[in-house]
Design an enzyme around this catalytic site. Sequence first.
Site, PDB file in Angstrom:
ATOM      1  N   CYS A   1       0.825  -1.212   0.000  1.00  0.00           N
ATOM      2  CA  CYS A   1       0.000   0.000   0.000  1.00  0.00           C
ATOM      3  C   CYS A   1       0.861   1.266   0.000  1.00  0.00           C
ATOM      4  O   CYS A   1       0.677   2.148  -0.843  1.00  0.00           O
ATOM      5  CB  CYS A   1      -0.967  -0.014   1.177  1.00  0.00           C
ATOM      6  SG  CYS A   1      -0.242  -0.474   2.769  1.00  0.00           S
TER       7      CYS A   1
HETATM    8  N1  NAP Z   1      -4.700  -4.217   4.697  1.00  0.00           N
HETATM    9  C1  NAP Z   1      -4.092  -3.542   3.718  1.00  0.00           C
HETATM   10  O1  NAP Z   1      -4.319  -2.337   3.552  1.00  0.00           O
HETATM   11  C2  NAP Z   1      -3.125  -4.233   2.787  1.00  0.00           C
HETATM   12  C3  NAP Z   1      -2.667  -3.511   1.694  1.00  0.00           C
HETATM   13  C4  NAP Z   1      -1.774  -4.118   0.798  1.00  0.00           C
HETATM   14  C5  NAP Z   1      -1.359  -5.416   1.022  1.00  0.00           C
HETATM   15  N2  NAP Z   1      -1.785  -6.094   2.120  1.00  0.00           N
HETATM   16  C6  NAP Z   1      -1.291  -7.469   2.271  1.00  0.00           C
HETATM   17  O2  NAP Z   1      -2.343  -8.344   1.933  1.00  0.00           O
HETATM   18  C7  NAP Z   1      -2.288  -9.509   2.757  1.00  0.00           C
HETATM   19  C8  NAP Z   1      -3.593  -9.608   3.528  1.00  0.00           C
HETATM   20  O3  NAP Z   1      -3.720  -8.439   4.345  1.00  0.00           O
HETATM   21  P1  NAP Z   1      -5.020  -8.145   5.209  1.00  0.00           P
HETATM   22  O4  NAP Z   1      -4.831  -6.790   5.769  1.00  0.00           O
HETATM   23  O5  NAP Z   1      -6.223  -8.463   4.430  1.00  0.00           O
HETATM   24  O6  NAP Z   1      -4.809  -9.222   6.387  1.00  0.00           O
HETATM   25  P2  NAP Z   1      -5.847  -9.779   7.447  1.00  0.00           P
HETATM   26  O7  NAP Z   1      -7.033  -8.897   7.528  1.00  0.00           O
HETATM   27  O8  NAP Z   1      -5.054 -10.019   8.698  1.00  0.00           O
HETATM   28  O9  NAP Z   1      -6.289 -11.192   6.835  1.00  0.00           O
HETATM   29  C9  NAP Z   1      -5.377 -12.241   6.701  1.00  0.00           C
HETATM   30  C10 NAP Z   1      -6.034 -13.371   5.936  1.00  0.00           C
HETATM   31  O10 NAP Z   1      -5.088 -14.420   5.788  1.00  0.00           O
HETATM   32  C11 NAP Z   1      -5.614 -15.627   6.335  1.00  0.00           C
HETATM   33  N3  NAP Z   1      -4.521 -16.359   6.959  1.00  0.00           N
HETATM   34  C12 NAP Z   1      -3.808 -15.997   8.067  1.00  0.00           C
HETATM   35  N4  NAP Z   1      -2.864 -16.928   8.328  1.00  0.00           N
HETATM   36  C13 NAP Z   1      -2.984 -17.891   7.380  1.00  0.00           C
HETATM   37  C14 NAP Z   1      -2.308 -19.125   7.135  1.00  0.00           C
HETATM   38  N5  NAP Z   1      -1.299 -19.536   7.893  1.00  0.00           N
HETATM   39  N6  NAP Z   1      -2.705 -19.848   6.065  1.00  0.00           N
HETATM   40  C15 NAP Z   1      -3.707 -19.429   5.277  1.00  0.00           C
HETATM   41  N7  NAP Z   1      -4.394 -18.293   5.477  1.00  0.00           N
HETATM   42  C16 NAP Z   1      -4.034 -17.541   6.512  1.00  0.00           C
HETATM   43  C17 NAP Z   1      -6.661 -15.168   7.326  1.00  0.00           C
HETATM   44  O11 NAP Z   1      -7.618 -16.225   7.495  1.00  0.00           O
HETATM   45  P3  NAP Z   1      -8.542 -16.382   8.830  1.00  0.00           P
HETATM   46  O12 NAP Z   1      -9.029 -15.012   9.194  1.00  0.00           O
HETATM   47  O13 NAP Z   1      -9.633 -17.285   8.347  1.00  0.00           O
HETATM   48  O14 NAP Z   1      -7.680 -17.004   9.870  1.00  0.00           O
HETATM   49  C18 NAP Z   1      -7.238 -13.959   6.626  1.00  0.00           C
HETATM   50  O15 NAP Z   1      -8.171 -14.329   5.656  1.00  0.00           O
HETATM   51  C19 NAP Z   1      -1.071  -9.343   3.676  1.00  0.00           C
HETATM   52  O16 NAP Z   1       0.016 -10.012   3.123  1.00  0.00           O
HETATM   53  C20 NAP Z   1      -0.850  -7.834   3.667  1.00  0.00           C
HETATM   54  O17 NAP Z   1       0.487  -7.487   3.915  1.00  0.00           O
HETATM   55  C21 NAP Z   1      -2.684  -5.542   2.983  1.00  0.00           C
END
Ligand code: NAP
Length: 365
Positions: free
Chosen positions: A170
């Site tokens: 981001c």
């Molecule tokens: N938030 C942002 O603004 C943003 C922006 C750019 C990139 N990102 C990247 O996008 C990715 C997701 O971010 P997010 O903010 O959406 O994270 P999040 O809200 O913490 O969600 C994480 C997701 O990954 C799943 N997960 C966690 N551990 C896992 C494992 N060991 N095996 C399989 N699935 C697993 C979780 O499943 P459960 O909930 O079912 O456990 C959940 O669906 C990250 O790599 C982050 O760095 C995020």
Amino acid sequence: VAHQVGIVGASGYGGAELVRLLGAHPGLDLTVIAAHTQAGEPVRRLFPNIVGDVVFDPIDLDRLAGLDLVFIATPHAPALELAPQLVEAGTRVVDLSAGFRLAPAAFATWYGEEHPRPDLAPEPASARAAQGDGAPAPGARGSVSRAVYGLTEFARQTVAGARLVANPGCYPTATLLALVPLAPLVVPGSIVVDAKSGTSGAGRGLREDLHHPHAHGDVTAYGAPTHRHTGEIETWLSALGGEPLGAVSFTPHLVPTVRGLLATCYADLRGGVTEHDIASAYADAYASEAFVHVREMGSFPHTKALSGSNGCQLAFVTDPRTGRVVVSSAIDNLGKGAAGQALQNANLMLGLEEPTGLSAVGVYP
Ligand SMILES: NC(=O)c1ccc[n+]([C@@H]2O[C@H](COP(=O)([O-])OP(=O)(O)OC[C@H]3O[C@@H](n4cnc5c(N)ncnc54)[C@H](OP(=O)(O)O)[C@@H]3O)[C@@H](O)[C@H]2O)c1
């Protein structure tokens, strides 16, 4: 026939934003909505904006491998395992995590671990040359074997031919859109990026410092000077800008909004560079872009205006007293900073019109 797609990590903020966007996409059929600990739970329990009886699927590799494209929106560790298996099974992947954004040496430096698949990591040094002119050659679709860094506006030819796209972070998205066009105009080593993000940037997990009584009414810096996005910004600013621009000072801040990311970037101007040169560089880069808008000088962008959209708004001023340019860049961290850009890349990889399903204007006020 609609392309069949799936999401792994659909119970996270980035994944759920993809669920929302794909619900309105005419050419993609969302057939797998997979989660980890939330598998089996109704989607609407976590995300009340998504109505209906759909439940989160388990992560079933065989089922995912049969799809045309899978979005991975998990932390980078599971993505590093899952993405290669899907790519090797013939499925296209857009990975929202940091697993495939850096070359192996830089990955080891910034993430403190050896890259498990150096053969799939991107090659920043050749990224700009690979753009070339015109559309990919017929039959080239799906032919690029390494991960392609998917800052779409600067990578559309290679994204279209990629099997694995590393969707940018981001903070790097907002920063690179502000600075890549200025690469030949600024002094290497002089760049400072002061950025702010809403709390959704940290994901859905519970954390003391993100708890409402801590985060509300507060603003604080974190991560400097070694936040992991620093390495991503340095790598891709030089690679996509075509100029070695050296080290960057990057300090992110947490602000008490949910969505929205603002990166204000400062750089010393090379001798003789004028305001007109900067305006021309932005016009050359973005005049025909659907999602990147350069505002009139002195009219700085608002994060709120980008909320729910795939847009980026930029504005710059030059300061004759300091000899610097100041550029302010706003995105929705879950939009152009994550799910929106991921969908923009997926459209290209599947041969659809790039803006399909991304026409929403930001919600304001
Ligand atoms: N938030 C942002 O603004 C943003 C922006 C750019 C990139 N990102 C990247 O996008 C990715 C997701 O971010 P997010 O903010 O959406 O994270 P999040 O809200 O913490 O969600 C994480 C997701 O990954 C799943 N997960 C966690 N551990 C896992 C494992 N060991 N095996 C399989 N699935 C697993 C979780 O499943 P459960 O909930 O079912 O456990 C959940 O669906 C990250 O790599 C982050 O760095 C995020």
